[in-house]
Write a protein that holds these residues in place. Structure first.
Motif, mmCIF file in Angstrom:
data_model
loop_
_atom_site.group_PDB
_atom_site.id
_atom_site.type_symbol
_atom_site.label_atom_id
_atom_site.label_comp_id
_atom_site.label_asym_id
_atom_site.label_seq_id
_atom_site.Cartn_x
_atom_site.Cartn_y
_atom_site.Cartn_z
ATOM 1 N N PHE A 1 0.847 -1.197 0.000
ATOM 2 C CA PHE A 1 0.000 0.000 0.000
ATOM 3 C C PHE A 1 0.875 1.237 0.000
ATOM 4 N N ASP A 2 0.345 2.301 -0.565
ATOM 5 C CA ASP A 2 0.992 3.607 -0.551
ATOM 6 C C ASP A 2 -0.076 4.653 -0.829
ATOM 7 N N LYS A 3 0.030 5.797 -0.176
ATOM 8 C CA LYS A 3 -0.984 6.830 -0.362
ATOM 9 C C LYS A 3 -0.782 7.610 -1.659
ATOM 10 N N ASP A 4 0.400 7.507 -2.276
ATOM 11 C CA ASP A 4 0.696 8.227 -3.511
ATOM 12 C C ASP A 4 0.138 7.445 -4.702
ATOM 13 N N PRO A 5 -0.854 7.967 -5.407
ATOM 14 C CA PRO A 5 -1.455 7.215 -6.515
ATOM 15 C C PRO A 5 -0.472 6.949 -7.649
ATOM 16 N N ASN A 6 0.477 7.849 -7.883
ATOM 17 C CA ASN A 6 1.453 7.622 -8.949
ATOM 18 C C ASN A 6 2.405 6.480 -8.587
ATOM 19 N N ALA A 7 2.838 6.448 -7.338
ATOM 20 C CA ALA A 7 3.708 5.358 -6.902
ATOM 21 C C ALA A 7 2.959 4.029 -6.912
ATOM 22 N N ALA A 8 1.711 4.031 -6.440
ATOM 23 C CA ALA A 8 0.918 2.804 -6.439
ATOM 24 C C ALA A 8 0.689 2.297 -7.866
ATOM 25 N N SER A 9 0.508 3.212 -8.806
ATOM 26 C CA SER A 9 0.332 2.828 -10.206
ATOM 27 C C SER A 9 1.583 2.143 -10.737
ATOM 28 N N THR A 10 2.755 2.698 -10.422
ATOM 29 C CA THR A 10 4.013 2.061 -10.819
ATOM 30 C C THR A 10 4.139 0.684 -10.193
ATOM 31 N N TYR A 11 3.782 0.569 -8.928
ATOM 32 C CA TYR A 11 3.898 -0.717 -8.236
ATOM 33 C C TYR A 11 3.061 -1.786 -8.933
ATOM 34 N N ARG A 12 1.848 -1.458 -9.297
ATOM 35 C CA ARG A 12 0.957 -2.445 -9.924
ATOM 36 C C ARG A 12 1.495 -2.920 -11.276
ATOM 37 N N LEU A 13 2.226 -2.067 -11.971
ATOM 38 C CA LEU A 13 2.806 -2.463 -13.251
ATOM 39 C C LEU A 13 3.823 -3.597 -13.081
ATOM 40 N N ASN A 14 4.455 -3.654 -11.925
ATOM 41 C CA ASN A 14 5.552 -4.604 -11.710
ATOM 42 C C ASN A 14 5.179 -5.803 -10.849
ATOM 43 N N PHE A 15 4.096 -5.699 -10.104
ATOM 44 C CA PHE A 15 3.687 -6.811 -9.231
ATOM 45 C C PHE A 15 2.196 -7.071 -9.430
ATOM 46 N N PRO A 16 1.820 -7.587 -10.613
ATOM 47 C CA PRO A 16 0.393 -7.751 -10.918
ATOM 48 C C PRO A 16 -0.308 -8.773 -10.037
ATOM 49 N N ARG A 17 0.426 -9.697 -9.432
ATOM 50 C CA ARG A 17 -0.201 -10.727 -8.601
ATOM 51 C C ARG A 17 -0.420 -10.252 -7.168
ATOM 52 N N ALA A 18 0.228 -9.174 -6.784
ATOM 53 C CA ALA A 18 0.064 -8.643 -5.430
ATOM 54 C C ALA A 18 -1.087 -7.640 -5.404
ATOM 55 N N ILE A 19 -1.727 -7.544 -4.265
ATOM 56 C CA ILE A 19 -2.768 -6.538 -4.063
ATOM 57 C C ILE A 19 -2.093 -5.253 -3.604
ATOM 58 N N CYS A 20 -2.283 -4.178 -4.349
ATOM 59 C CA CYS A 20 -1.705 -2.890 -3.979
ATOM 60 C C CYS A 20 -2.833 -1.872 -3.813
ATOM 61 N N GLU A 21 -2.976 -1.364 -2.604
ATOM 62 C CA GLU A 21 -4.009 -0.369 -2.313
ATOM 63 C C GLU A 21 -3.416 1.034 -2.287
ATOM 64 N N THR A 22 -4.124 1.962 -2.889
ATOM 65 C CA THR A 22 -3.784 3.378 -2.736
ATOM 66 C C THR A 22 -4.479 3.847 -1.473
ATOM 67 N N ALA A 23 -3.736 3.857 -0.380
ATOM 68 C CA ALA A 23 -4.377 4.104 0.918
ATOM 69 C C ALA A 23 -3.367 4.580 1.941
ATOM 70 N N GLU A 24 -3.860 5.312 2.928
ATOM 71 C CA GLU A 24 -3.085 5.630 4.123
ATOM 72 C C GLU A 24 -2.950 4.346 4.944
ATOM 73 N N VAL A 25 -1.958 4.324 5.825
ATOM 74 C CA VAL A 25 -1.705 3.117 6.599
ATOM 75 C C VAL A 25 -2.913 2.721 7.438
ATOM 76 N N PHE A 26 -3.586 3.681 8.070
ATOM 77 C CA PHE A 26 -4.688 3.319 8.958
ATOM 78 C C PHE A 26 -5.920 2.883 8.166
ATOM 79 N N ASP A 27 -6.049 3.321 6.934
ATOM 80 C CA ASP A 27 -7.113 2.800 6.079
ATOM 81 C C ASP A 27 -6.808 1.359 5.675
ATOM 82 N N PHE A 28 -5.545 1.081 5.382
ATOM 83 C CA PHE A 28 -5.167 -0.289 5.019
ATOM 84 C C PHE A 28 -5.423 -1.247 6.173
#
Length: 646
Positions: free
Chosen positions: A372-399
């Motif tokens: 998880f990461d609150k930065d939508p641009n960083a989370a978008s990059t993450y999903r490009l490289n780890f498609p099998r992992a769940i990546c949430e665009t979220a603050e830690v306490f929301d996650f």
């Protein structure tokens, strides 16, 4: 553990449970082993010594005064007409409305608070006498000093005797040194009846000798129990965990190994370091923390190149691979090897950014489950490289609102935003308070995902400039049963072509061994290590058509202040930051680095994709994958050793 509730035994309780969060599994300690009582030691208050109850001894010109009470066998000290030695270790400063500090005194106080808070290492005896004779024991005024007994010293510290020495007619004691937790730094739990075993090691892990103690420095005998549990557990059957204790007994659960101001380990004792009768099963400790644990990892996905059938080597028959793979310890070597090959430890990445930590974790052979990461641009990059992992665009306490069973992993990581703690951070900004709060969320994350190992990576400024914050982080882990190790490491020692100092923290949960930090793999000539990687090694072979590698665009933009003098590319780069780095430019002196070159200097593989926005910021904020790979390889080895031994 902060949420654990322990009860002082009156002989009637027969079980104890751990009160976890509402969604977590309730783990009954008794279901794992038939322990009868769990006794809360943290509430015990030592009874004061009786006035006048002291013992005076002398031997060959030496004299010592022992405050009375009991030795380890419970014998009562005799009365003697000598002045009572007062224990000043329990004094507490009292601040009243009439107290105040001048500006000068306040400045001194703040400087004191800003120092690194840890117990001073035991003094190293560089001149231990070579002429000293080891003797089995010595009796002075009816008191027997021999290996295994424990004493309190006049300076308020403690020693467990390992050796009795005779040197030039004087007696000395050598052994383990202990300090009360309440006299240690704020990173330690403030348990009144607990001690910490303190020692010093070289960078190679070799223990350094401590001072021998003259018998004249001994105040009284004390009983110290070494245990690997937060609470002493007594088995009603008198087997494991059994042990008689009195209110004046002291306990040691923690050991601080001091290497330097930037490298320290504080861990709970291992079973081999505990006293007989005070050892708690590591399986029980782990079960109380996280419930059932699958050996060799929670992920049953087979690796590439391994068969998808389990073959019975005795009969030659085969069966389809099952997700419910069971390690058959009747054939330990074969089954353990098979389990290592077919199972992987799961991994979760908090504040994941562009995925530098996950990239290294995957290279080390962890199975990335979520991020998880609150930065939508960083989370978008993450999903490009780890498609099998769940990546949430979220603050830690929301996650953390996810169900615990959905986010439970074997290994977790959290690299909260470190800008407020960086030495380069000289101007406050609107996000400082929120970013600082994220650092203290790491324990909340670990408590929710119930990981066996947790890692953190931060700027070294957190240790050197924000000690109270740093000690608060350690305190959260130590008070809840985790062991911790930290070190300021230089990335260039692990194949990253930058002199980049980073603070690395590893925490191990109850029942698991604290993994070591990786040893450097690269070094200067003559070090017997691989040579430091250079700018040329990392960027010279990037194919021209690689994404984010627009050389012509970089040339056309040039440098802000015009061309600069070229430099030797067979050298280290300057630190890559979210803006590329101060004075960080291509060795030609004609342009800045392309984004792909910056990513290569951070050791991202050429296959790592980046999104469309804020690419340079994502690269600069990332943890170099080669550093995380080295860390997680050591963690995997440690977990496998533990699982294999059990």
């Amino acid at each position: 553990m902060a949420s654990d509730q322990f009860y002082e035994s009156d002989g009637s309780d027969s079980s104890a449970t751990l009160d976890n969060e509402p969604d977590d599994e309730m783990v009954n300690v008794e279901s794992a082993q038939s322990y009868k009582n769990i006794i809360d030691l943290t509430s015990g208050v030592e009874s004061p010594s009786a006035p006048g109850n002291s013992l005076s001894i002398s031997s060959q010109g030496q004299s010592s005064t022992f405050e009375g009470g009991h030795d380890e066998q419970g014998s009562q000290g005799s009365n003697a007409a000598v002045p009572q030695i007062l224990d000043l270790t329990e004094d507490r400063d009292v601040f009243t409305a009439g107290n105040y500090l001048t500006d000068e005194r306040l400045s001194v106080l703040l400087q004191d608070l800003n120092r690194i808070e840890h117990s001073p290492p035991p003094p190293v005896n560089e001149n231990q006498s070579r002429d000293a004779i080891v003797i089995p024991e010595v009796t002075i005024s009816g008191r027997v000093f021999k290996p295994g007994k424990s004493v309190e010293l006049l300076d308020g510290k403690f020693l467990r005797i390992a050796t009795v020495l005779l040197n030039n007619g004087e007696y000395f004691l050598r052994g383990q040194h202990f300090v009360r937790l309440v006299q240690m730094g704020t990173q330690f739990p403030q348990w009144e009846n607990d001690l910490c075993w303190v020692l010093k090691e070289t960078t190679d892990g070799v223990p350094l000798p401590s001072d021998d103690v003259a018998i004249g420095q001994v105040r009284q005998f004390r009983t110290i129990h070494l245990t690997n549990s937060r609470n002493v557990i007594i088995d009603g059957n008198g087997t494991q965990g059994a042990g008689y204790h009195r209110r004046r007994d002291l306990f040691c659960r923690l050991k601080e190994v001091y290497v330097s101001e930037v490298e320290v380990a504080i861990h709970y004792l291992t079973p081999s370091e505990c006293d007989n009768g005070f050892v708690v099963s590591t399986r029980l400790l782990r079960a109380a923390w996280r419930g059932n644990t699958q050996p060799f990892g929670s992920d049953s996905k087979p690796r590439e190149g391994f068969p998808r059938e389990v073959i019975d080597v005795d009969s030659g028959s085969s069966a389809p691979y099952s997700d419910q793979f069971v390690v058959d310890l009747t054939q330990p070597d074969y089954q353990i090897r098979l389990a290592k090959n077919w199972r992987r430890y799961t991994f979760g990445d908090g504040f994941c950014g562009a995925g530098g930590v996950s990239c290294g974790a995957e290279q080390a052979d962890l199975s990335v489950k979520w991020a998880f990461d609150k930065d939508p641009n960083a989370a978008s990059t993450y999903r490009l490289n780890f498609p099998r992992a769940i990546c949430e665009t979220a603050e830690v306490f929301d996650f953390l609102t996810n169900r615990p069973r959905d986010i439970r992993v074997d290994v977790s990581h959290g690299s909260p935003p470190c800008q407020p703690f960086s030495p380069a951070h000289t101007v406050n900004c609107s996000n400082d308070d929120a970013n600082s709060a994220c650092v203290f969320s790491c324990w909340n994350l670990v408590r929710r995902v119930r990981s066996r190992i947790h890692t953190m990576e931060e700027t070294f400024g957190l240790l050197e400039r924000h000690k109270l914050t740093f000690n608060g982080i350690l305190h959260d882990f130590l008070e809840n049963g985790f062991s911790v190790r930290y070190k300021v490491s230089n990335c260039m020692d692990y194949g990253i072509p930058q002199s980049r100092r980073r603070l690395v923290i590893i925490a191990a949960g109850p029942g698991d061994v604290l993994p070591p930090l990786p040893k450097p793999t690269h070094g200067p000539p003559g070090s017997d290590l691989l040579p430091y990687r250079t700018v040329r090694m990392c960027i010279s072979n990037i194919p021209p058509d690689t994404p984010d590698h627009d050389v012509q665009g970089a040339l056309s933009r040039g440098l802000r202040s015009g061309p600069k003098a070229p430099f030797n590319s067979n050298s280290l780069a300057r630190t890559v930051t979210c803006g590329g780095g101060e004075l960080n430019y291509h060795p030609s002196g004609q342009r800045r680095y392309t984004n792909r070159e910056l990513a290569s200097l951070q050791t991202f593989p050429l296959s790592h994709k980046f999104g469309q926005k804020e690419v340079k910021k994502q690269i600069g904020n990332a943890v170099p994958p080669l550093l995380s790979k080295a860390i997680f390889r050591e963690i995997i080895k440690s977990l496998q050793r533990t699982d294999e031994a059990e």
